[in-house]
Motif scaffolding. Structure first.
Motif, PDB file in Angstrom:
ATOM      1  N   GLU A   1       0.845  -1.187  -0.159  1.00 10.65           N
ATOM      2  CA  GLU A   1      -0.028  -0.017   0.025  1.00 10.65           C
ATOM      3  C   GLU A   1       0.887   1.412  -0.067  1.00 10.65           C
ATOM      4  O   GLU A   1       0.718   2.150  -0.711  1.00 10.65           O
ATOM      5  N   ALA A   2       1.881   1.200   0.697  1.00  6.34           N
ATOM      6  CA  ALA A   2       2.847   2.454   0.832  1.00  6.34           C
ATOM      7  C   ALA A   2       3.639   2.559  -0.617  1.00  6.34           C
ATOM      8  O   ALA A   2       3.575   3.751  -1.039  1.00  6.34           O
ATOM      9  N   LEU A   3       4.060   1.665  -1.415  1.00  2.54           N
ATOM     10  CA  LEU A   3       4.418   1.547  -2.650  1.00  2.54           C
ATOM     11  C   LEU A   3       3.455   2.249  -3.457  1.00  2.54           C
ATOM     12  O   LEU A   3       3.631   3.034  -4.394  1.00  2.54           O
ATOM     13  N   ALA A   4       2.114   1.685  -3.464  1.00  6.92           N
ATOM     14  CA  ALA A   4       1.089   1.915  -4.282  1.00  6.92           C
ATOM     15  C   ALA A   4       0.841   3.647  -4.186  1.00  6.92           C
ATOM     16  O   ALA A   4       0.775   4.679  -5.136  1.00  6.92           O
ATOM     17  N   GLY A   5       0.945   4.073  -2.847  1.00  8.03           N
ATOM     18  CA  GLY A   5       0.667   5.309  -2.690  1.00  8.03           C
ATOM     19  C   GLY A   5       1.743   6.323  -3.285  1.00  8.03           C
ATOM     20  O   GLY A   5       1.662   7.466  -3.757  1.00  8.03           O
ATOM     21  N   ARG A   6       3.062   5.965  -3.219  1.00  7.49           N
ATOM     22  CA  ARG A   6       4.194   6.575  -3.714  1.00  7.49           C
ATOM     23  C   ARG A   6       3.997   6.489  -5.192  1.00  7.49           C
ATOM     24  O   ARG A   6       4.414   7.663  -5.712  1.00  7.49           O
ATOM     25  N   VAL A   7       3.855   5.640  -5.838  1.00  6.38           N
ATOM     26  CA  VAL A   7       3.561   5.554  -7.136  1.00  6.38           C
ATOM     27  C   VAL A   7       2.539   6.629  -7.870  1.00  6.38           C
ATOM     28  O   VAL A   7       2.654   7.264  -8.805  1.00  6.38           O
ATOM     29  N   THR A   8       1.335   6.497  -7.167  1.00  4.22           N
ATOM     30  CA  THR A   8       0.327   7.449  -7.321  1.00  4.22           C
ATOM     31  C   THR A   8       0.797   8.970  -7.159  1.00  4.22           C
ATOM     32  O   THR A   8       0.755   9.976  -8.263  1.00  4.22           O
ATOM     33  N   ALA A   9       1.629   9.158  -6.131  1.00  7.72           N
ATOM     34  CA  ALA A   9       2.365  10.492  -6.155  1.00  7.72           C
ATOM     35  C   ALA A   9       3.105  10.935  -7.329  1.00  7.72           C
ATOM     36  O   ALA A   9       3.093  12.036  -7.503  1.00  7.72           O
TER      37      ALA A   9
END
Length: 57
Positions: free
Chosen positions: A5-13
Motif C-alpha cells: 500500500e505504501a508503494l502504491a501511494g508513492r507510485v500515485t504521487a
C-alpha cells in the motif's frame, strides 16, 4: 499499512508529479517554438534585405 500500500501511494504521487511536469514541459516547448519561429522570420527578412543591399537591386 502494508508495504504494498505504501508503494502504491508513492507510485500515485509520482504519477501526479509526472503529469504536472509533462504539462510544464509542453508549455515551455510551445513558447520555445514560437520564439524560434519569430527568430526565423526576422532572420529571413534580414537576409533578404542584405542581399538586396549587396546586389544593389
Amino acid at each position: 499499512m502494508t508495504e504494498l500500500e505504501a508503494l502504491a501511494g508513492r507510485v500515485t504521487a509520482l504519477e501526479e508529479r509526472m503529469a504536472k511536469k509533462d504539462t510544464e514541459f509542453a508549455v515551455i516547448n510551445t513558447k520555445l517554438s514560437a520564439i524560434l519561429w519569430g527568430v526565423g522570420v526576422i532572420g529571413t527578412a534580414l537576409v533578404g534585405v542584405l542581399v538586396r543591399m549587396l546586389l544593389g537591386a
